[in-house]
Scaffold this motif. Structure first.
Motif, short mmCIF file in Angstrom:
data_model
loop_
_atom_site.label_atom_id
_atom_site.label_comp_id
_atom_site.label_asym_id
_atom_site.label_seq_id
_atom_site.Cartn_x
_atom_site.Cartn_y
_atom_site.Cartn_z
N ARG A 104 52.98 131.95 18.74
CA ARG A 104 51.85 131.39 19.48
C ARG A 104 51.27 132.40 20.47
NH1 ARG A 104 50.74 126.20 19.46
NH2 ARG A 104 50.21 126.17 21.66
N ASN A 105 52.12 133.09 21.18
CA ASN A 105 51.66 134.02 22.21
C ASN A 105 51.93 135.44 21.72
OD1 ASN A 105 51.21 135.54 24.54
ND2 ASN A 105 51.79 133.82 25.85
N LYS A 106 50.95 136.01 21.04
CA LYS A 106 51.13 137.34 20.44
C LYS A 106 51.27 138.43 21.50
CE LYS A 106 48.92 136.11 16.18
NZ LYS A 106 47.71 136.11 15.39
N GLN A 107 50.61 138.24 22.62
CA GLN A 107 50.69 139.22 23.70
C GLN A 107 52.12 139.31 24.24
OE1 GLN A 107 48.02 138.33 26.91
NE2 GLN A 107 47.98 140.44 27.63
N ASP A 108 52.74 138.18 24.53
CA ASP A 108 54.12 138.18 25.02
C ASP A 108 55.08 138.68 23.95
OD1 ASP A 108 53.37 137.29 27.47
OD2 ASP A 108 54.26 135.30 27.30
N PHE A 109 54.85 138.32 22.71
CA PHE A 109 55.74 138.74 21.64
C PHE A 109 55.77 140.25 21.52
CE2 PHE A 109 56.49 139.97 17.23
CZ PHE A 109 57.75 139.45 17.05
N TRP A 110 54.59 140.87 21.46
CA TRP A 110 54.56 142.32 21.28
C TRP A 110 55.01 143.07 22.54
CZ3 TRP A 110 55.15 143.99 16.76
CH2 TRP A 110 54.64 143.30 15.68
N VAL A 144 64.07 137.97 25.75
CA VAL A 144 63.71 136.66 26.31
C VAL A 144 62.21 136.46 26.27
CG1 VAL A 144 63.68 135.32 28.46
CG2 VAL A 144 65.77 136.47 27.76
N VAL A 145 61.45 137.48 26.67
CA VAL A 145 59.99 137.38 26.66
C VAL A 145 59.48 137.18 25.24
CG1 VAL A 145 57.85 138.67 27.06
CG2 VAL A 145 59.63 138.65 28.80
N GLY A 146 60.03 137.95 24.30
CA GLY A 146 59.59 137.84 22.91
C GLY A 146 59.93 136.50 22.29
N LEU A 147 61.10 135.96 22.61
CA LEU A 147 61.51 134.68 22.04
C LEU A 147 60.74 133.50 22.65
CD1 LEU A 147 65.35 135.21 21.63
CD2 LEU A 147 63.60 135.14 19.84
N THR A 148 60.38 133.61 23.92
CA THR A 148 59.60 132.52 24.51
C THR A 148 58.20 132.45 23.93
OG1 THR A 148 58.95 133.93 26.36
CG2 THR A 148 60.85 132.49 26.70
N ALA A 193 54.52 127.59 24.32
CA ALA A 193 53.89 128.86 24.71
C ALA A 193 52.38 128.76 24.61
CB ALA A 193 54.41 130.00 23.84
N GLU A 194 51.72 129.40 25.55
CA GLU A 194 50.25 129.43 25.54
C GLU A 194 49.77 130.31 24.38
OE1 GLU A 194 46.74 131.30 28.37
OE2 GLU A 194 48.74 131.06 29.16
N GLU A 195 48.77 129.87 23.66
CA GLU A 195 48.26 130.65 22.53
C GLU A 195 47.37 131.77 23.05
OE1 GLU A 195 46.86 129.39 18.67
OE2 GLU A 195 47.65 127.40 19.14
#
Length: 153
Positions: A4-10, A56-60, A66-68
């Motif tokens: 959902r949150n590509k910015q946090d994932f990457w 943790v950031v990537g998994l959240t 999570a915000e899209e």
């Protein structure tokens, strides 16, 4: 699971990669113990903590709560401005001294912002120069050329 949150994932992936890289390089140095730390102890555990934080950031980012967000187009101009200002500051440190080179670093790297304001950049540069003086020169007693070499220190 949906991303959902590509910015946090990457950004989490980046933190994990940098943390694992630092931890692996730190294993080439002697570790020591917590009581008698070797040169590899602190960078190793800092890398491990960074990798855990990144995980943790990537998994959240995969959480349904999570915000899209989407990842914006990468701006190479910003990368070149920031890396160029760091390289310039490092290369002129001996000639211009700590005060001017740190001010240049802060002022030039702030030009990478889309909302650049020269007054704010100048005040921020002065504040960081004062912080460097207090923390590194007075606090830690590090020896750097403070003023330009052509002024004769």
């Amino acid at each position: 699971m949906q991303l959902r949150n590509k910015q946090d994932f990457w950004s989490g992936v980046m933190f994990v990669a940098v943390g694992v890289g630092f931890a692996l390089v730190a294993t080439e140095y002697s570790m020591g113990t917590a009581a008698r730390m070797g040169p590899g102890y602190f960078p190793f555990w800092l890398g491990v903590c960074l990798a855990l934080l990144g995980a943790v950031v990537g998994l959240t980012a995969l959480s349904p709560k999570a915000e899209e967000t989407e990842v914006e187009k990468f701006d190479w101009k910003i990368v070149f401005v920031v890396i160029g200002s760091v390289a310039l500051s490092g290369s002129v440190l001996d000639f211009l001294g700590v005060y001017i080179s740190v001010f240049l670093l802060v002022f030039l790297s702030s030009m990478a912002s889309h909302i650049f304001n020269w007054k704010v950049a100048a005040l921020n540069g002065i504040f960081i120069v004062l912080f460097v003086w207090v923390a590194f020169i007075k606090g830690l007693g590090l020896i750097f050329p403070l003023w330009p070499s052509f002024l004769g220190n």
